[in-house]
Design a protein around this motif. Structure first.
Motif, PDB file in Angstrom:
ATOM      1  N   ARG A  88      14.197 -42.376  35.535  1.00 29.19           N
ATOM      2  CA  ARG A  88      13.409 -43.602  35.771  1.00 29.19           C
ATOM      3  C   ARG A  88      12.124 -43.663  35.066  1.00 29.19           C
ATOM      4  NH1 ARG A  88       9.073 -42.523  39.346  1.00 29.19           N
ATOM      5  NH2 ARG A  88       9.429 -40.713  40.727  1.00 29.19           N
ATOM      6  N   GLU A  89      11.419 -44.732  35.074  1.00 21.23           N
ATOM      7  CA  GLU A  89      10.193 -44.998  34.616  1.00 21.23           C
ATOM      8  C   GLU A  89       8.987 -44.482  35.532  1.00 21.23           C
ATOM      9  OE1 GLU A  89       9.236 -46.383  31.461  1.00 21.23           O
ATOM     10  OE2 GLU A  89      11.648 -46.489  31.310  1.00 21.23           O
ATOM     11  N   GLN A 114       6.047 -44.450  37.853  1.00 20.86           N
ATOM     12  CA  GLN A 114       5.321 -45.372  38.570  1.00 20.86           C
ATOM     13  C   GLN A 114       3.794 -44.778  39.066  1.00 20.86           C
ATOM     14  OE1 GLN A 114       7.689 -46.612  41.746  1.00 20.86           O
ATOM     15  NE2 GLN A 114       9.691 -46.933  40.632  1.00 20.86           N
ATOM     16  N   GLU A 115       2.986 -45.942  39.394  1.00 21.07           N
ATOM     17  CA  GLU A 115       1.689 -45.550  39.619  1.00 21.07           C
ATOM     18  C   GLU A 115       1.551 -44.553  40.962  1.00 21.07           C
ATOM     19  OE1 GLU A 115      -2.449 -46.079  39.112  1.00 21.07           O
ATOM     20  OE2 GLU A 115      -0.627 -46.958  38.180  1.00 21.07           O
TER      21      GLU A 115
END
Length: 415
Positions: free
Chosen positions: A186-187, A189-190
Motif C-alpha cells: 500500500r501507499e 499514509q500520513e
C-alpha cells in the motif's frame, strides 16, 4: 550441521496475506503478546509485558529514527524516477549528513534506472517559505547501488525572516516519503509518519523501523521503570537490506548488509553492572549487543585498532579464531578502555553479523520481537535464540490469530 550450510527452505511456514497487519492497532500497547518461556507458550496483552520480566534487569532498545528516504523526481520526458536513500557517502557520518547545507552524496537504490541514462534530475520545493531547487546527479556505482550527488540552493525568500541556508534534513522532510515495508502492498499514509516510529526514536538514519519497539507507549515505559527495569538505548541504523530475501539455497550464499551502530560508554558500563546480560528489544538491538562481544575480542588481541577495524564480518562468530574463550566482561571492558584512550564517549562502528542456528548468544538472554517473514535471516536469528524451537512459537501464533510482520503483534522469548 555447519551454520553456513543451513538450507533456508527449512525455515518456511505458510503466511496468508490476511495475517499480515497492514495497519497498527489504534492503541499500540494493546497488541497481543506471545510468551515463550523455556518451551512453554502462552499469551497476554503487550501492556502487561513488565509482569514477565525479572525486577532489576537491563532492557536495551534501539533509538534510531526512520528517515523519509524515498525521493521522487520527474524527468522532462515525464518518466518518474524514485531515489531511495540507503547510506551516506559524503559526508559519511549520519549526523553531519543531515546538517549538510548545499551539497551531499548518498548511496541509493534507483527505481526506473533505465530511464535515467545521464543528466541531472531537478525538483522545486518550498522549505519554510523558501523556494528551493534540488538537483540530483548519478556519479558512480557502489555495489548494487548508485552514488547520487545532491545539490540544493534557496531562491529569493517568499516571506520575511525566511532561512538563508537549508539542511538536508529539511530537504527530505519536505520532499521525502517514509519508506514503509514493501510487503504492506500500500501507499504510505500520513498516519505512518507517527505509527512507523517508536515513541523513543531520536537519532535519524534508518530506512526501516526497529518494529519490536512500535508496541511501547509512555505508559509501558513508566510501568517498566516502576517494575525496576533499567533501560538503556543504543543506535543501529536499519538498512533496506533488512527486507532482502535469502535467494541462495544455503545461507552461505547470502550476503548480509552492513549496519552502522553507536553505543554510549554509559550503556557499556550498565552491561558490566548487569553481569553482561540484557533483554533486547528487537533483532537490531540483538545484532548490536552481540557484535559488541566480537569488537571487544578484537581489542583484547590488538588494543590499537581503529573504529573501522572493529567492524564485525558476517561469519566472524563462526570462525574458530574469533569464537574465543575471552569472558564477555573482559570484552566489554576492552571497549570502555578503548573509548577512554581515544577520548570518546560513544563507540561508532559497523556490523555485518548473521545470527543463525549454531550461534551461541553472549549477552542477550531475553528477546522482545515481532513475527518475521518466512525464509528470512530474522527468523534464523529467532531460531538460534530458542534453540531451534521456532515452529512451536509460529504454529501457536498462526493458530491463535496473531498479526504478523512490522505492524503485527509481539512476542517475549525466554530460552
Amino acid at each position: 550441521m555447519e551454520t553456513k550450510h543451513i538450507r533456508i527452505s527449512d525455515y518456511s511456514y505458510p503466511l496468508p496475506d490476511e495475517r499480515i497487519a497492514k495497519f497498527p492497532l489504534a492503541r499500540r500497547d494493546h497488541s497481543k503478546l506471545l510468551i515463550y518461556n523455556k518451551g512453554v507458550v502462552g499469551e497476554d496483552v503487550f501492556c502487561h509485558l513488565p509482569h514477565y520480566l525479572p525486577k532489576g534487569a537491563l532492557m536495551v532498545m534501539n533509538n534510531t529514527k526512520v528517515i523519509q528516504a524515498r525521493m521522487h523526481f520527474h524527468k522532462d520526458t515525464g518518466a518518474l524516477i524514485e531515489v531511495f536513500l540507503l547510506e551516506p557517502a559524503e559526508p559519511h557520518d549520519y549526523e553531519l549528513m543531515f546538517q549538510a547545507t548545499g551539497h551531499c552524496a548518498w548511496y541509493c537504490l534507483v527505481g526506473n534506472l533505465k530511464k535515467w541514462k545521464a543528466g541531472e534530475l531537478v525538483r522545486s520545493i518550498e522549505v519554510g517559505g523558501m523556494p528551493v531547487t534540488v538537483r540530483a546527479v548519478r556519479t558512480g556505482e557502489h555495489g548494487t547501488s548508485q552514488r547520487i550527488d545532491f545539490e540544493w540552493e534557496p531562491q529569493a525568500p517568499q516571506r520575511p525572516n525566511a532561512p538563508t541556508t537549508i539542511s538536508f534534513a529539511e530537504i527530505i522532510d519536505v520532499m521525502g516519503e517514509l519508506p514503509i515495508p514493501p510487503y504492506l502492498n500500500r501507499e504510505t499514509q500520513e498516519s505512518d509518519k507517527t505509527t512507523y516510529q517508536t515513541v523513543y526514536s531520536k537519532i535519524k538514519g534508518s530506512v526501516a523501523a526497529p518494529t519490536a519497539g512500535l508496541h511501547f507507549t509512555p505508559d509501558v515505559l513508566r510501568a517498566l521503570d516502576e517494575h525496576g527495569i533499567d533501560r538503556e538505548e543504543l543506535t543501529l541504523h536499519v538498512g533496506a537490506g533488512t527486507f532482502k530475501p535469502v535467494k541462495s539455497e544455503e545461507i552461505q550464499g547470502h550476503e548480509m548488509h552492513t549496519e552502522y551502530i553507536a553505543v554510549r560508554r554509559q550503556t557499556l558500563e550498565k552491561l558490566l553492572k548487569h553481569d553482561c546480560q540484557a533483554i533486547a528489544v528487537g533483532t537490531t538491538s540483538v545484532r548490536t549487543l552481540e557484535s559488541l562481544y566480537y569488537m571487544g575480542c578484537k581489542l583484547l588481541r590488538n588494543p590499537r585498532l581503529t573504529e573501522a577495524e572493529l567492524h564485525v564480518g558476517q561469519w566472524e562468530p563462526y570462525e574458530a579464531v574469533t569464537d574465543s574463550p575471552f569472558p564477555v566482561r573482559d570484552a566489554i571492558q576492552a571497549i570502555i578502555d578503548w573509548l577512554d584512550r581515544n577520548g570518546q564517549a560513544t563507540l561508532h562502528s559497523s556490523t555485518q553479523i548473521i545470527i543463525a542456528p549454531g550461534y551461541r548468544y553472549k549477552i542477550v538472554n531475553m528477546l522482545v520481537t515481532n513475527f518475521h517473514q518466512p525464509q528470512s535471516t530474522l527468523l534464523l536469528l529467532v531460531s538460534a535464540f530458542v534453540n531451534g524451537d521456532w515452529r512451536k512459537i509460529y504454529d501457536y501464533a498462526l493458530s491463535h490469530d496473531f498479526r504478523f510482520l512490522s505492524y503485527g503483534d509481539s512476542s517475549l522469548l525466554i530460552p
